[in-house]
Write a protein that holds these residues in place. Structure first.
Motif, mmCIF file in Angstrom:
data_model
loop_
_atom_site.group_PDB
_atom_site.id
_atom_site.type_symbol
_atom_site.label_atom_id
_atom_site.label_comp_id
_atom_site.label_asym_id
_atom_site.label_seq_id
_atom_site.Cartn_x
_atom_site.Cartn_y
_atom_site.Cartn_z
ATOM 1 N N ASP A 220 8.740 -8.321 5.786
ATOM 2 C CA ASP A 220 8.974 -7.307 4.757
ATOM 3 C C ASP A 220 8.851 -5.905 5.333
ATOM 4 O O ASP A 220 8.456 -4.968 4.648
ATOM 5 N N TYR A 221 9.157 -5.752 6.624
ATOM 6 C CA TYR A 221 9.063 -4.446 7.260
ATOM 7 C C TYR A 221 10.259 -4.251 8.187
ATOM 8 O O TYR A 221 10.956 -5.211 8.545
ATOM 9 N N ILE A 222 10.478 -2.997 8.552
ATOM 10 C CA ILE A 222 11.619 -2.677 9.409
ATOM 11 C C ILE A 222 11.195 -2.241 10.802
ATOM 12 O O ILE A 222 12.004 -2.252 11.728
ATOM 13 N N ASN A 223 9.931 -1.846 10.951
ATOM 14 C CA ASN A 223 9.412 -1.485 12.261
ATOM 15 C C ASN A 223 7.880 -1.626 12.231
ATOM 16 O O ASN A 223 7.289 -1.991 11.208
ATOM 17 N N GLU A 224 7.258 -1.334 13.346
ATOM 18 C CA GLU A 224 5.799 -1.514 13.461
ATOM 19 C C GLU A 224 5.045 -0.573 12.527
ATOM 20 O O GLU A 224 4.058 -0.965 11.894
ATOM 21 N N PHE A 229 1.907 0.119 7.337
ATOM 22 C CA PHE A 229 1.828 0.708 6.002
ATOM 23 C C PHE A 229 1.830 -0.374 4.928
ATOM 24 O O PHE A 229 1.047 -0.325 3.965
ATOM 25 N N ASN A 230 2.690 -1.392 5.083
ATOM 26 C CA ASN A 230 2.747 -2.473 4.095
ATOM 27 C C ASN A 230 1.442 -3.263 4.064
ATOM 28 O O ASN A 230 0.972 -3.675 3.002
ATOM 29 N N ALA A 231 0.859 -3.483 5.249
ATOM 30 C CA ALA A 231 -0.412 -4.216 5.295
ATOM 31 C C ALA A 231 -1.511 -3.429 4.598
ATOM 32 O O ALA A 231 -2.350 -3.994 3.874
ATOM 33 N N LYS A 232 -1.525 -2.116 4.802
ATOM 34 C CA LYS A 232 -2.537 -1.289 4.151
ATOM 35 C C LYS A 232 -2.337 -1.262 2.641
ATOM 36 O O LYS A 232 -3.304 -1.355 1.858
ATOM 37 N N ALA A 233 -1.091 -1.154 2.192
ATOM 38 C CA ALA A 233 -0.812 -1.164 0.752
ATOM 39 C C ALA A 233 -1.189 -2.510 0.127
ATOM 40 O O ALA A 233 -1.732 -2.566 -0.987
ATOM 41 N N GLU A 234 -0.914 -3.591 0.849
ATOM 42 C CA GLU A 234 -1.280 -4.919 0.349
ATOM 43 C C GLU A 234 -2.787 -5.079 0.258
ATOM 44 O O GLU A 234 -3.306 -5.715 -0.678
ATOM 45 N N ARG A 235 -3.495 -4.491 1.168
ATOM 46 C CA ARG A 235 -4.953 -4.609 1.162
ATOM 47 C C ARG A 235 -5.568 -3.894 -0.036
ATOM 48 O O ARG A 235 -6.543 -4.377 -0.621
ATOM 49 N N PHE A 236 -5.010 -2.771 -0.437
ATOM 50 C CA PHE A 236 -5.594 -1.985 -1.525
ATOM 51 C C PHE A 236 -5.006 -2.337 -2.899
ATOM 52 O O PHE A 236 -5.719 -2.329 -3.899
ATOM 53 N N TYR A 237 -3.702 -2.623 -2.944
ATOM 54 C CA TYR A 237 -3.040 -2.801 -4.242
ATOM 55 C C TYR A 237 -2.434 -4.192 -4.416
ATOM 56 O O TYR A 237 -1.726 -4.435 -5.393
ATOM 57 N N GLY A 238 -2.689 -5.099 -3.495
ATOM 58 C CA GLY A 238 -2.068 -6.413 -3.573
ATOM 59 C C GLY A 238 -2.446 -7.193 -4.814
ATOM 60 O O GLY A 238 -1.596 -7.831 -5.447
ATOM 61 N N LYS A 239 -3.730 -7.135 -5.198
ATOM 62 C CA LYS A 239 -4.159 -7.918 -6.366
ATOM 63 C C LYS A 239 -3.593 -7.358 -7.677
ATOM 64 O O LYS A 239 -3.524 -8.068 -8.684
ATOM 65 N N TYR A 240 -3.196 -6.083 -7.678
ATOM 66 C CA TYR A 240 -2.632 -5.494 -8.902
ATOM 67 C C TYR A 240 -1.124 -5.731 -9.004
ATOM 68 O O TYR A 240 -0.574 -5.741 -10.104
ATOM 69 N N THR A 241 -0.468 -5.898 -7.873
ATOM 70 C CA THR A 241 0.999 -6.026 -7.881
ATOM 71 C C THR A 241 1.458 -7.446 -7.576
ATOM 72 O O THR A 241 2.648 -7.662 -7.343
#
Length: 254
Positions: A220-224, A229-241
């Motif tokens: 689900d990413y296009i570069n490193e 950024f996606n991993a950080k967003a998933e860590r903070f907002y994953g349970k809400y989304t």
């Protein structure tokens, strides 16, 4: 009667303060005396403070001089000094053992434990061939070649025999030398090669390189940078989304 009364009265002594006659003058003298005592105590404190200041000034000056002296010394002066002291002590101990008729190297080894000796030996080996980590495949091949060369136990009799059979031109081959058909490997050499390859395979099985990504995970990413950024967003907002993401994947999102 009056005389008897006068004789029967008790004689009482009344102590009169020296300042009963002039009370204001007495209080003035006492105040002046207390002021003088305060002045003397303050002067004493001031003198002590000046002495302490001078002492601190001398100590600071000495520290500045010492710091300037150390700054002018070489960078490795402390290590060189310790090394020189150690060498002097070694020389003295060696002379003492020679005077007593003892071998200093053997006496020195009596104070070294087996664990310490093994640690020093490993450090020497690492110093001769330090492992700087993987840099290029060329460097890795060179290190492997050096390791394999150290494991070789040459048979000088077979070496001389083969040189006599092949001759110097073929034995000391060059780029233009044709070797196929002239040199035949011995069964012992082939067996050693097989054993070494098997050993390398077993060692490679134990090696696990840390992967940057999970091969079974959805991309689900296009570069490193986007992956972090996606991993950080998933860590903070994953349970809400999580529910929204599942609806989008199923195509049932409103």
């Amino acid at each position: 009667m009056a005389g008897n009364e006068s004789t029967g009265l008790k004689k009482t002594e009344i102590s009169v303060s020296p300042c009963t006659s002039s009370e204001p003058e007495c209080s003035t003298a006492a105040a002046a005396q207390s002021v003088e005592e305060k002045r003397k105590s303050r002067l004493e404190r001031l003198r002590n403070l000046k002495l302490a200041r001078n002492e601190a000034r001398k100590l600071n000056r000495a520290e500045v001089v010492e710091e300037d002296r150390k700054k002018k010394l070489p960078d490795n002066w402390e290590n060189r000094k310790k090394r020189a002291e150690w060498e002097l002590s070694e020389i003295e101990k060696r002379k003492q053992c020679e005077a007593e008729g003892e071998d200093y190297d053997r006496v020195k080894l009596l104070d070294v434990s087996a664990v310490e000796a093994e640690t020093k030996e490993r450090a020497k080996r690492r110093k001769k061939n330090p492992d700087m980590g993987f840099s290029t495949y060329e460097e890795a091949s060179i290190r492997q070649n050096q390791r394999l060369v150290k494991q070789i136990k040459p048979d000088m009799e077979a070496y001389e025999k083969q040189r006599e059979e092949l001759g110097n031109e073929t034995f000391y081959a060059t780029v233009n030398t044709i070797l196929p058909g002239k040199v035949k490997d011995t069964p012992e050499g082939i067996q050693r090669l097989v054993e070494d390859l098997e050993r390398q395979k077993d060692k490679a099985k134990k090696f696990r390189r840390r992967r940057f990504y999970d091969e079974n995970k959805d991309v689900d990413y296009i570069n490193e940078r986007n992956s972090k950024f996606n991993a950080k967003a998933e860590r903070f907002y994953g349970k809400y989304t999580a529910e929204i993401k599942q609806n989008l994947e199923r195509g049932t999102a409103v």
